[in-house]
Design a protein around this motif. Structure first.
Motif, mmCIF file in Angstrom:
data_model
loop_
_atom_site.group_PDB
_atom_site.id
_atom_site.type_symbol
_atom_site.label_atom_id
_atom_site.label_comp_id
_atom_site.label_asym_id
_atom_site.label_seq_id
_atom_site.Cartn_x
_atom_site.Cartn_y
_atom_site.Cartn_z
ATOM 1 N N GLN A 58 0.840 -1.191 0.000
ATOM 2 C CA GLN A 58 0.000 0.000 0.000
ATOM 3 C C GLN A 58 0.875 1.241 0.000
ATOM 4 O OE1 GLN A 58 -3.566 0.491 0.189
ATOM 5 N NE2 GLN A 58 -2.881 2.572 -0.202
ATOM 6 N N GLN A 78 -2.931 0.601 -4.098
ATOM 7 C CA GLN A 78 -2.810 -0.718 -3.485
ATOM 8 C C GLN A 78 -2.437 -1.725 -4.566
ATOM 9 O OE1 GLN A 78 -3.992 -1.749 -0.121
ATOM 10 N NE2 GLN A 78 -3.268 -3.803 -0.493
ATOM 11 N N VAL A 99 -9.001 -1.362 2.656
ATOM 12 C CA VAL A 99 -8.324 -0.067 2.808
ATOM 13 C C VAL A 99 -9.219 0.893 3.592
ATOM 14 C CG1 VAL A 99 -7.438 1.956 1.580
ATOM 15 C CG2 VAL A 99 -6.885 -0.341 0.767
#
Length: 201
Positions: A58, A78, A99
């Motif tokens: 990420q 990501q 996320v």
């Protein structure tokens, strides 16, 4: 009735010990051990079974307001190694959801416990869960890999998109401010004292 056998000749099967044609349940063994005043203990190991391991990376670009400690996420990217992605739309949603959930843990969510162990913010009006407006658009890229264990070469994503988010945000904040904050959530009131000390008004 008890029977003796070498431990090496015994196997475990459906909550029982089996040796040849003889079988004794764990409950019977425990009862027998209690009656004889002997400890009922065992040791063992497991090599485990082969399993697929997913990977995620990420990255964030953030802006930090030095005067208030407020953080704005400018970009979220990501990368996911999910093996052969059988359903890209669903997997992308899983990554985006992971996320979003992790941004809550990294930036907002904090359970406050007093000295007696009581939670002092037990209502959601005092506990900031991320809303749609708090979550940035996340670019998702899938690695082109294939897994030898998973179905059709796929790997599980489950919680893995959640895992790198807090560390990535911590790195982005450190890059933006030159200060390493190590205790999430990275809320403005937690960032402000160090920012004020370094940058002043």
């Amino acid at each position: 009735s008890a029977w003796l056998c070498a431990a090496a000749s015994c196997t475990l099967d459906d909550e029982a010990v089996v040796s040849g044609v003889r079988r004794m349940s764990f409950a019977e063994m425990a009862k027998l051990a209690r009656e004889r005043g002997q400890p009922f203990a065992a040791s063992g190991n497991s090599e485990g079974t082969p399993r697929s391991v997913g990977f995620n990376v990420q990255g964030f670009r953030v802006a930090v307001n030095k005067g208030t400690g407020e953080i704005k996420i400018l970009r979220s990217v990501q990368a996911a190694d999910a093996g052969i992605v059988a359903n890209p739309m669903q997997c992308r949603g899983q990554v985006e959801g992971g996320v979003a959930q992790a941004i809550g843990a990294a930036l907002y969510e904090e359970m406050v416990i007093d000295a007696t162990g009581r939670v002092t913010n037990p209502k959601f009006r005092d506990y900031h869960l991320p809303s749609f407006a708090d979550v940035p658009r996340t670019e998702v890229f899938f690695a082109e890999t294939s897994d030898t264990i998973g179905p059709l070469g796929a790997k599980s994503m489950s919680e893995s998109p959640y895992n790198p988010v807090t560390a990535a945000l911590g790195n982005a904040i450190a890059d933006a401010t030159g200060i390493r904050f190590t205790a999430p959530p990275f809320k403005p009131d937690r960032l402000f004292p160090a920012l004020h000390e370094k940058f002043g008004n």
